[in-house]
Design a protein around this motif. Structure first.
Motif, PDB file in Angstrom:
ATOM      1  N   GLY A 227       1.067  -1.419  -0.209  1.00 48.79           N
ATOM      2  CA  GLY A 227      -0.167   0.061  -0.289  1.00 48.79           C
ATOM      3  C   GLY A 227       0.882   1.696   0.015  1.00 48.79           C
ATOM      4  N   ALA A 228      -0.099   2.309  -0.314  1.00 52.26           N
ATOM      5  CA  ALA A 228       1.003   3.624  -0.046  1.00 52.26           C
ATOM      6  C   ALA A 228       1.713   3.786   1.179  1.00 52.26           C
ATOM      7  CB  ALA A 228      -0.043   4.770  -0.908  1.00 52.26           C
ATOM      8  N   ALA A 229       2.834   4.585   1.365  1.00 54.70           N
ATOM      9  CA  ALA A 229       2.739   5.300   2.670  1.00 54.70           C
ATOM     10  C   ALA A 229       1.408   6.687   2.746  1.00 54.70           C
ATOM     11  CB  ALA A 229       4.373   6.047   2.073  1.00 54.70           C
TER      12      ALA A 229
ATOM     13  N   SER B 148       0.859   7.665 -10.050  1.00 51.87           N
ATOM     14  CA  SER B 148       1.503   7.184  -8.887  1.00 51.87           C
ATOM     15  C   SER B 148       0.327   7.377  -7.189  1.00 51.87           C
ATOM     16  CB  SER B 148       3.232   7.661  -8.626  1.00 51.87           C
ATOM     17  OG  SER B 148       2.568   9.149  -8.071  1.00 51.87           O
ATOM     18  N   PRO B 149       0.807   6.164  -6.753  1.00 44.85           N
ATOM     19  CA  PRO B 149       0.069   6.590  -5.455  1.00 44.85           C
ATOM     20  C   PRO B 149       0.253   7.988  -4.715  1.00 44.85           C
ATOM     21  CG  PRO B 149       1.338   4.887  -4.866  1.00 44.85           C
ATOM     22  CD  PRO B 149       2.392   5.625  -6.582  1.00 44.85           C
ATOM     23  N   LEU B 150       0.785   9.010  -5.700  1.00 45.40           N
ATOM     24  CA  LEU B 150       1.242  10.061  -5.149  1.00 45.40           C
ATOM     25  C   LEU B 150       0.233  10.952  -5.483  1.00 45.40           C
ATOM     26  CD1 LEU B 150       2.631  12.381  -2.967  1.00 45.40           C
ATOM     27  CD2 LEU B 150       3.887  13.238  -5.036  1.00 45.40           C
ATOM     28  N   PRO B 151      -1.113  11.648  -5.014  1.00 46.70           N
ATOM     29  CA  PRO B 151      -2.190  12.483  -5.919  1.00 46.70           C
ATOM     30  C   PRO B 151      -1.501  13.671  -6.300  1.00 46.70           C
ATOM     31  CG  PRO B 151      -2.857  11.806  -3.025  1.00 46.70           C
ATOM     32  CD  PRO B 151      -1.380  11.931  -3.133  1.00 46.70           C
ATOM     33  N   ARG B 152      -2.198  13.685  -7.113  1.00 45.37           N
ATOM     34  CA  ARG B 152      -2.301  15.221  -8.071  1.00 45.37           C
ATOM     35  C   ARG B 152      -2.200  17.126  -6.805  1.00 45.37           C
ATOM     36  NH1 ARG B 152      -4.626  14.302 -14.113  1.00 45.37           N
ATOM     37  NH2 ARG B 152      -3.119  12.359 -14.371  1.00 45.37           N
ATOM     38  N   TRP B 153      -2.621  16.407  -6.109  1.00 43.73           N
ATOM     39  CA  TRP B 153      -2.996  17.871  -5.799  1.00 43.73           C
ATOM     40  C   TRP B 153      -1.883  18.053  -4.733  1.00 43.73           C
ATOM     41  CZ3 TRP B 153      -2.455  16.990  -0.262  1.00 43.73           C
ATOM     42  CH2 TRP B 153      -3.229  16.089   0.334  1.00 43.73           C
ATOM     43  N   ALA B 154      -0.978  16.815  -4.318  1.00 50.90           N
ATOM     44  CA  ALA B 154      -0.148  16.637  -3.070  1.00 50.90           C
ATOM     45  C   ALA B 154       1.416  16.639  -3.754  1.00 50.90           C
ATOM     46  CB  ALA B 154       0.013  15.492  -2.876  1.00 50.90           C
ATOM     47  N   LEU B 155       1.392  16.384  -5.656  1.00 49.74           N
ATOM     48  CA  LEU B 155       2.655  16.410  -6.399  1.00 49.74           C
ATOM     49  C   LEU B 155       2.664  18.027  -6.376  1.00 49.74           C
ATOM     50  CD1 LEU B 155       4.687  15.749  -8.096  1.00 49.74           C
ATOM     51  CD2 LEU B 155       3.399  15.859  -9.724  1.00 49.74           C
ATOM     52  N   MET B 156       1.678  19.232  -5.905  1.00 49.48           N
ATOM     53  CA  MET B 156       1.083  20.292  -6.532  1.00 49.48           C
ATOM     54  C   MET B 156       1.765  21.491  -5.238  1.00 49.48           C
ATOM     55  SD  MET B 156       1.350  21.493  -9.503  1.00 49.48           S
ATOM     56  CE  MET B 156       1.303  19.936 -10.691  1.00 49.48           C
TER      57      MET B 156
END
Length: 255
Positions: free
Chosen positions: A11-13, A104-112
Motif C-alpha cells: 500500500g501507499a505510504a 502514482s499513489p501520490l495524488p496530483r494535489w499532493a504533487l503540486m
C-alpha cells in the motif's frame, strides 16, 4: 513450518510522508539545476551588490541599498515561484514526468503541494542569503516581520499560480522563452531596480497593478519606510494569487 513474525502490508505510504519525500526531491532538483541556481541566487545577488555600490540608477534619498534590498527580495520570489517553477514544470510535462507521477499513489494535489513547499524552502535560503548581503552593504531594515512574511507568502502564491498556469498550457520551449522574457521585462518595469515614479503617469498606473510591483513596493513600504501592513499591495497580490491558482487548477494539462 512457521510463517515467521513478518507479514507484507502493501500500500501507499502516509500522505504526509509522501509529500515530505517529494518536497525533498523537488528541492534537491531545483538547487542542482545550474540555470535555476543562476536565476534564483546569482542574478539577484549580483544586482543587489552592483546597484548598491555603483551609482547607476537614481534611487532617491537615502542609501541605495535601502531601496534595492526590498526590490531584490521580490525579484528572488518571482525568479523561484514563477520563472524557475514554470520552466522546470514545463519540461517535466513535456517529458512525461508529470503524467507518470500523476498515475502514482501520490495524488496530483499532493504533487503540486510538494512543488509549492520546495519553492518556499528555496525562498527561505534566498531571503537569508540576500539579507546577509544587504546587511553587509549597510542595509537598515525597518517595519515588522509579520507584514514582510505575509507579503512574501502572497507574492509566492501569486507567482506560483502564474508559473503553473504557463507550464500547464504552453509547450516547454514556449514556456522557457516566455518565462525568461517576462522575468526581464518585470525586472526593468516592476519597480525592482528603477523606481516606478521614473515612468510616465499612465504607465505607472498600469505597472503598479503587476504582482512584482505590488510585492516590491509593499516590501519597500515596510522595510524602508517602516509602514504598517500595506493592504493595498497585499490586496493586489491576493487577487493575482486567486486568479493564477484558479486558472492553473482549471486549465493545467498533465500531458
Amino acid at each position: 513450518m512457521s510463517t515467521g513474525t513478518y507479514a507484507p502490508r502493501p500500500g501507499a505510504a502516509p500522505i504526509g510522508r509522501m509529500i515530505a519525500a517529494q518536497t525533498a526531491l523537488e528541492t534537491r532538483m531545483l538547487l542542482r539545476n545550474g540555470e535555476q541556481l543562476l536565476l534564483t541566487v546569482i542574478i539577484p545577488s549580483l544586482l543587489l551588490v552592483l546597484f548598491s555600490t555603483v551609482d547607476v540608477v537614481d534611487t532617491g534619498a537615502g542609501a541605495a541599498v535601502d531601496f534595492l534590498a526590498p526590490g531584490v527580495l521580490a525579484l528572488a520570489v518571482m525568479s523561484t515561484a514563477f520563472t524557475g517553477q514554470a520552466i522546470a514544470t514545463g519540461f517535466e510535462r513535456r517529458y512525461g514526468v508529470l503524467k507518470l507521477l500523476g498515475s502514482s499513489p501520490l495524488p496530483r494535489w499532493a504533487l503540486m503541494t510538494s512543488k509549492t513547499l520546495s519553492v518556499l524552502v528555496t525562498e527561505v535560503l534566498q531571503v537569508v542569503l540576500l539579507t546577509a548581503i544587504a546587511l553587509a552593504l549597510g542595509w537598515s531594515p525597518q517595519g515588522g516581520p509579520f507584514s514582510v512574511l505575509l507579503l512574501l507568502v502572497l507574492g509566492t502564491a501569486a507567482f506560483s499560480g502564474l508559473g503553473l498556469l504557463m507550464a500547464g498550457t504552453l509547450r516547454a520551449e514556449a514556456t522557457l522563452a516566455a518565462a525568461n522574457l517576462v522575468f526581464l521585462l518585470l525586472l526593468v518595469g516592476g519597480g525592482v531596480i528603477v523606481p516606478l515614479d521614473r515612468f510616465p503617469d499612465a504607465a505607472r498606473a498600469a505597472l503598479e497593478l503587476l504582482p512584482i510591483s505590488a510585492l516590491s513596493e509593499g516590501l519597500r513600504d515596510v522595510l524602508q519606510h517602516g509602514a504598517a501592513m500595506p493592504w493595498g499591495q497585499a490586496g493586489i497580490l491576493a487577487v493575482w494569487a486567486v486568479l493564477g491558482l484558479g486558472a492553473a487548477a482549471r486549465f493545467f494539462r498533465w500531458e
